[in-house]
Scaffold this motif. Structure first.
Motif, PDB file in Angstrom:
ATOM      1  N   LYS A 253      24.301  32.844 -23.430  1.00 48.66           N
ATOM      2  CA  LYS A 253      25.175  33.947 -23.772  1.00 48.66           C
ATOM      3  C   LYS A 253      24.906  35.130 -22.847  1.00 48.66           C
ATOM      4  CE  LYS A 253      25.596  32.816 -28.687  1.00 48.66           C
ATOM      5  NZ  LYS A 253      25.403  33.292 -30.079  1.00 48.66           N
ATOM      6  N   GLU A 254      25.832  36.070 -22.852  1.00 52.64           N
ATOM      7  CA  GLU A 254      25.670  37.274 -22.050  1.00 52.64           C
ATOM      8  C   GLU A 254      24.448  38.058 -22.529  1.00 52.64           C
ATOM      9  OE1 GLU A 254      26.871  39.806 -18.919  1.00 52.64           O
ATOM     10  OE2 GLU A 254      27.569  37.813 -19.515  1.00 52.64           O
ATOM     11  N   PRO A 255      23.591  38.506 -21.614  1.00 52.81           N
ATOM     12  CA  PRO A 255      22.425  39.286 -22.018  1.00 52.81           C
ATOM     13  C   PRO A 255      22.808  40.543 -22.801  1.00 52.81           C
ATOM     14  CG  PRO A 255      22.188  38.558 -19.754  1.00 52.81           C
ATOM     15  CD  PRO A 255      23.595  38.225 -20.167  1.00 52.81           C
ATOM     16  N   VAL A 256      21.969  40.885 -23.771  1.00 53.10           N
ATOM     17  CA  VAL A 256      22.212  42.024 -24.657  1.00 53.10           C
ATOM     18  C   VAL A 256      21.161  43.097 -24.386  1.00 53.10           C
ATOM     19  CG1 VAL A 256      22.287  42.792 -27.065  1.00 53.10           C
ATOM     20  CG2 VAL A 256      23.233  40.555 -26.432  1.00 53.10           C
ATOM     21  N   TRP A 257      21.614  44.315 -24.177  1.00 56.91           N
ATOM     22  CA  TRP A 257      20.718  45.463 -24.005  1.00 56.91           C
ATOM     23  C   TRP A 257      19.969  45.720 -25.310  1.00 56.91           C
ATOM     24  CZ3 TRP A 257      21.974  51.084 -25.043  1.00 56.91           C
ATOM     25  CH2 TRP A 257      21.048  51.940 -24.434  1.00 56.91           C
ATOM     26  N   LEU A 258      18.665  45.971 -25.243  1.00 62.89           N
ATOM     27  CA  LEU A 258      17.877  46.173 -26.452  1.00 62.89           C
ATOM     28  C   LEU A 258      17.963  47.587 -27.019  1.00 62.89           C
ATOM     29  CD1 LEU A 258      14.662  44.015 -25.930  1.00 62.89           C
ATOM     30  CD2 LEU A 258      16.741  43.506 -27.219  1.00 62.89           C
ATOM     31  N   GLY A 259      18.782  48.423 -26.432  1.00 57.60           N
ATOM     32  CA  GLY A 259      19.095  49.697 -27.056  1.00 57.60           C
ATOM     33  C   GLY A 259      18.177  50.836 -26.670  1.00 57.60           C
ATOM     34  N   GLU A 260      18.594  52.043 -27.037  1.00 61.13           N
ATOM     35  CA  GLU A 260      17.888  53.243 -26.594  1.00 61.13           C
ATOM     36  C   GLU A 260      16.618  53.516 -27.389  1.00 61.13           C
ATOM     37  OE1 GLU A 260      20.660  56.428 -29.109  1.00 61.13           O
ATOM     38  OE2 GLU A 260      20.741  56.358 -26.924  1.00 61.13           O
ATOM     39  N   ARG A 261      16.453  52.930 -28.563  1.00 65.11           N
ATOM     40  CA  ARG A 261      15.202  53.126 -29.288  1.00 65.11           C
ATOM     41  C   ARG A 261      14.060  52.399 -28.575  1.00 65.11           C
ATOM     42  NH1 ARG A 261      13.470  54.615 -34.484  1.00 65.11           N
ATOM     43  NH2 ARG A 261      15.605  54.888 -35.210  1.00 65.11           N
ATOM     44  N   ILE A 262      14.341  51.238 -28.023  1.00 62.38           N
ATOM     45  CA  ILE A 262      13.323  50.474 -27.301  1.00 62.38           C
ATOM     46  C   ILE A 262      13.260  50.907 -25.846  1.00 62.38           C
ATOM     47  CG2 ILE A 262      12.702  48.156 -26.501  1.00 62.38           C
ATOM     48  CD1 ILE A 262      13.778  47.083 -29.118  1.00 62.38           C
TER      49      ILE A 262
END
Length: 338
Positions: A253-262
């Motif tokens: 699947k398309e890679p997912v950004w782990l977000g601004e908290r991480i």
């Protein structure tokens, strides 16, 4: 990898260990809201130098990691004693050359790491050209468990050392190796996988979601290769952030950004999975926020912490991947073996 951070995260600067730094794993002074990263063993393993790439033994009682600055990189080992970690010591197979990025086989019987030591006895240290100039290079080397110690390092074959810019190994349960190296066309780092079959490594192939169009680094693959966490310069940000990609049948699947908290405003890279395979340990330049105004006593405390570890150099942080793993598990299709 650590020694390439001249462009990925700024030049590495070594600070002297503060004389009063604690020798244990004290509770971190940081945001511990659910889903927030917490610093790992502050002032012991996460210190004033650049500390990165932890490789945990399967039982979680020892950790090998990289400690470095702009001039040198060495693998250290620390042992768990109850809830605390011992003062790190140079690993038995490291110290003579620039060594970094250890990775355990899932069963703990061997370990692979990166080194610029000569590929052949009596040869020159490995050098490479990337990031616009000549740099310390790296190849993958393997050591075997020998009772309570380790064998002499052995360079792995060219199938997993395609050039002198081979870094950041990660080992799957079947022995297959994931790593990063430069793309022949773009010159950017991208992710590769070398399958292990019939007792040998076969030629490495690039991962389909890492096409050389953006910089992809530092893969940390699950033992069953159902997911991988890695660093990337792809959007939404320009610097290196952490992403996760999941198997989708026989593809990805398309890679997912782990977000601004991480992902902080600095560089977040060198992910490694913990012994539970559901916690990611990674290196970050983040610092603990300081609230102003503050008391003079608090200023003293903040300064002592800064001298011990909280100085903006790489420290090792950890966070649970469970929200992403649970979401993926609920919709995962069956797949064949890679």
């Amino acid at each position: 990898m650590t020694m390439r951070r001249a462009t990925a995260a700024g030049a590495m600067v070594l600070a002297m260990m503060h004389a009063g730094a604690a020798a244990g794993s004290d509770p971190p002074a940081t945001d511990t809201a659910p889903g927030s990263p917490v610093v790992f063993a502050p002032a012991t393993i996460s210190g004033p130098a650049h500390d990165s790439a932890p490789a945990f033994s399967p039982d979680g009682t020892s950790v090998y990691f990289t400690r470095s600055n702009a001039a040198q990189s060495t693998i250290f080992v620390s042992r768990r004693r109850g809830e605390r970690w011992s003062e790190p010591q140079v690993a038995p197979f490291s110290g003579e050359w620039n060594d970094m990025e250890p990775a355990f086989a899932p069963d703990g019987s061997w370990l692979v790491f990166v080194s610029n030591r000569p590929a052949a006895a009596g040869g020159a240290p490995i050098e490479a050209t990337y990031n616009g100039g000549v740099q310390k290079g790296g190849n993958l080397w393997r050591v075997e468990r020998k009772g309570g110690g380790w064998s002499e390092p052995v360079r792995l074959p060219d199938a997993v050392n395609p050039n002198p810019s081979t870094f950041a190994p990660s080992v799957a349960a079947d022995g297959s190796l994931w790593f990063m190296t430069t793309d022949a066309t773009s010159g950017r780092f991208r992710l590769y996988r070398a399958p292990f079959r019939d007792g040998r490594y076969h030629a490495a192939e690039p991962l389909p979601f890492s096409d050389g169009g953006t910089t992809d680094v530092d893969p940390a693959v699950a033992p069953d290769e159902s997911f991988v966490v890695f660093g990337s310069g792809r959007r939404p940000n320009v610097g290196i952030d952490l992403f996760i990609a999941f198997r989708d049948g026989d593809g990805w699947k398309e890679p997912v950004w782990l977000g601004e908290r991480i992902n902080s405003s600095g560089s977040d890279a060198e992910p490694r999975l913990g012994p539970d395979h559901a916690t990611v340990y990674f290196s970050s330049e983040r610092v603990v926020p300081v609230a102003f105004p503050r008391s003079r006593a608090q200023a003293q405390t903040d300064t002592a912490r800064m001298l011990a570890w909280d100085d903006g150099n790489y420290n090792i942080w950890s966070v649970s991947l469970q929200p992403w793993l649970s979401s993926a598990k609920s919709s995962a299709p069956p797949r064949s073996q890679p």
